[in-house]
Design a protein around this motif. Structure first.
Motif, PDB file in Angstrom:
ATOM      1  N   SER A  22      -9.002   4.558  -8.014  1.00 28.38           N
ATOM      2  CA  SER A  22      -8.112   4.662  -6.870  1.00 28.38           C
ATOM      3  C   SER A  22      -6.788   5.303  -7.262  1.00 28.38           C
ATOM      4  O   SER A  22      -6.432   5.385  -8.431  1.00 28.38           O
ATOM      5  CB  SER A  22      -7.866   3.271  -6.266  1.00 28.38           C
ATOM      6  N   VAL A  25      -0.939   3.574  -4.070  1.00 30.83           N
ATOM      7  CA  VAL A  25      -0.901   3.317  -2.636  1.00 30.83           C
ATOM      8  C   VAL A  25       0.343   3.913  -1.998  1.00 30.83           C
ATOM      9  O   VAL A  25       1.392   3.994  -2.613  1.00 30.83           O
ATOM     10  CB  VAL A  25      -0.955   1.799  -2.367  1.00 30.83           C
ATOM     11  N   THR A  27       2.814   3.065   0.835  1.00 30.76           N
ATOM     12  CA  THR A  27       3.206   1.964   1.700  1.00 30.76           C
ATOM     13  C   THR A  27       4.340   2.401   2.589  1.00 30.76           C
ATOM     14  O   THR A  27       4.947   3.453   2.400  1.00 30.76           O
ATOM     15  CB  THR A  27       3.667   0.740   0.882  1.00 30.76           C
ATOM     16  N   ARG A  74      -8.381   2.743   6.269  1.00 29.27           N
ATOM     17  CA  ARG A  74      -7.678   2.789   4.986  1.00 29.27           C
ATOM     18  C   ARG A  74      -8.101   1.577   4.189  1.00 29.27           C
ATOM     19  O   ARG A  74      -8.136   0.449   4.706  1.00 29.27           O
ATOM     20  CB  ARG A  74      -6.167   2.794   5.200  1.00 29.27           C
ATOM     21  N   THR A  76      -7.355  -0.295   0.369  1.00 29.04           N
ATOM     22  CA  THR A  76      -6.570  -0.323  -0.864  1.00 29.04           C
ATOM     23  C   THR A  76      -7.088  -1.434  -1.764  1.00 29.04           C
ATOM     24  O   THR A  76      -7.607  -2.449  -1.286  1.00 29.04           O
ATOM     25  CB  THR A  76      -5.067  -0.543  -0.601  1.00 29.04           C
ATOM     26  N   ARG A  80      -3.450  -0.075  -4.681  1.00 28.50           N
ATOM     27  CA  ARG A  80      -3.695   1.350  -4.885  1.00 28.50           C
ATOM     28  C   ARG A  80      -4.690   1.838  -3.836  1.00 28.50           C
ATOM     29  O   ARG A  80      -5.652   1.165  -3.516  1.00 28.50           O
ATOM     30  CB  ARG A  80      -4.223   1.612  -6.298  1.00 28.50           C
ATOM     31  N   GLU A  81      -4.436   3.024  -3.320  1.00 25.40           N
ATOM     32  CA  GLU A  81      -5.296   3.591  -2.290  1.00 25.40           C
ATOM     33  C   GLU A  81      -6.678   3.922  -2.830  1.00 25.40           C
ATOM     34  O   GLU A  81      -6.813   4.611  -3.850  1.00 25.40           O
ATOM     35  CB  GLU A  81      -4.655   4.872  -1.732  1.00 25.40           C
ATOM     36  N   CYS A 286      -1.722   3.074   8.047  1.00 24.36           N
ATOM     37  CA  CYS A 286      -1.075   2.754   6.773  1.00 24.36           C
ATOM     38  C   CYS A 286      -0.315   1.434   6.873  1.00 24.36           C
ATOM     39  O   CYS A 286      -0.362   0.605   5.962  1.00 24.36           O
ATOM     40  CB  CYS A 286      -0.161   3.888   6.334  1.00 24.36           C
TER      41      CYS A 286
END
Length: 409
Positions: A22, A25, A27, A74, A76, A80-81, A286
């Motif tokens: 990943s 992230v 945010t 989405r 995560t 982390r994305e 998000c």
């Protein structure tokens, strides 16, 4: 004595390998190396393989299978994305995008619960304070017997105005009508309680309209401002906001529904009946993923507040009576129960709104730091039901097979 629940959730290592795959992230408060400036909410690069590709494939299949006009999601892991994506259209010829705003419905109810627990942590209120202390205009048989806890965990016994005879027909007849809190509460308080307050469980929208009013009285602050101070601001939810009109900030994810027999646009139907004034919100994907983490982890709360968040005494409640059927007085078990404005489903902390063509879901698995956020809109052939929640369940099953998200009830 109220039943208790273990404070630590089960944790079977299932997704730790995902972290290495990943990216950092994004945010609402910014990203590493950006000096606190927020990045745009955009799709991640198309994944070619691995868990991110699995998530996208599940979304593509669900969109086709359920005739969804759009799917925005989405995921995560450990901050982390893993993947952010938008499929389909907002309107004909207008592609859906992650930055588009949609109604978040009862996600805001989880904010009401957390805001109440923050006030308790600050010593400004007690969960077992009678609501009549703050709302003296309620009839004594309600104000003296129903507590703040009972409003937040939905054990007040108040009938749900949304399911009251004729209410739905009235809403459908004029979906642009602006409802007042007084009108909504009167539908519920004008009918006998389902049961003695605190002795059973049943969902009622009236609980949260009253809770919003009580929070305003406790703090002397308008609810939308209070939620910004206590929830959205600290969590960095810059794209999540209240509106006292049906307006949605641009860019807008448009919604359509066949609820009235004809497939029609429902984007700006009035949501004033859905919850307390000041908590009728819109968001983007998000923010929804960040919300899943912030609320699901209880990061704004003390340890005792987090325990109350996950089980304020609902486990063991929920049983049908002569006047409350099992479809209303749902069983709350250790595995699936209601918390403070949210659901605890196995190890997941969940909330999933549904409103006139909009469906969304936020889910957080604390032991793996895994967050899933989904927003969907329906096409003309959609079969109905909670498509975003079903999609989040499928994603969870793929990423964490040992931690499924069950249904409640």
């Amino acid at each position: 004595m109220r039943p208790t629940r273990p404070t630590s959730l089960r944790c079977l290592a299932a997704v730790t390998a995902l972290v290495a795959l990943s990216a950092p992230v994004t945010t609402a408060t910014g990203a590493a190396g950006e000096g606190g400036h927020r990045r745009p909410c955009v799709s991640s690069p198309p994944p070619e393989a691995g868990p991110a590709r699995d998530v996208l494939r599940i979304a593509e299949q669900a969109k086709a299978e359920m005739d969804l006009k759009s799917v925005i999601l989405r995921v995560t892991v450990d901050g982390r994305e893993l993947v952010t994506a938008a499929l389909g259209e907002s309107m004909t010829g207008v592609p859906a995008e992650p930055a588009m705003h949609f109604r978040n419905g009862n996600i805001a109810i989880s904010y009401l619960g957390t805001a109440l627990l923050r006030l308790v942590d600050e010593g400004r209120a007690g969960l077992d304070d009678p609501v009549g202390r703050w709302l003296p205009d309620l009839p004594d048989h309600l104000g003296d017997r129903i507590t703040l806890r009972m409003l937040a965990d939905s054990t007040s016994g108040l009938v749900d105005y949304v399911t009251s005879p004729g209410f739905g027909d009235t809403v459908y007849a004029d979906p642009f009508r602006a409802w007042t809190a007084e009108e909504l509460v009167a539908v519920s308080t004008g009918r006998p309680l389902w049961y003695d307050p605190g002795t059973n469980w049943s969902y009622s929208h009236a609980n949260f309209v009253l809770l919003g009013a009580a929070l305003e009285k406790i703090t002397g602050t308008r609810l939308d401002v209070l939620l910004q101070q206590k929830i959205m601001g600290p969590l960095g939810l810059d794209e999540t906001r209240n509106s006292f009109t049906p307006d949605i900030p641009t860019p807008v994810l448009h919604a359509f529904t066949s609820d009235r027999g004809t497939y029609e646009e429902s984007t700006f139907w009035n949501p004033s009946w859905t919850t307390a004034p000041g908590a009728v919100q819109t968001t983007d994907i998000c923010d929804l993923a960040r919300s899943a983490v912030g609320i699901g982890s209880g990061e704004l709360l003390s340890p005792s507040g987090r325990r109350e968040l996950l089980n304020p005494g609902t486990v063991g409640l929920g049983r049908p009576t002569s006047v409350c059927p099992e479809t209303v007085c749902l069983a709350n078990t250790e595995a699936t129960h209601y918390g403070m404005g949210l659901l605890v489903l196995n190890d997941w902390v969940v909330q999933h709104p549904l409103f006139f063509g909009y469906s969304a879901a936020q889910a957080y698995l604390p032991c793996e730091h895994l967050a899933i956020a989904v927003s969907t809109t329906t096409g003309p052939g959609a079969p109905g039901g909670h498509s975003a929640q079903l999609l989040s369940q499928r994603i969870a099953a793929a990423l964490t097979p040992d931690h499924p998200i069950p249904d409640f009830g």
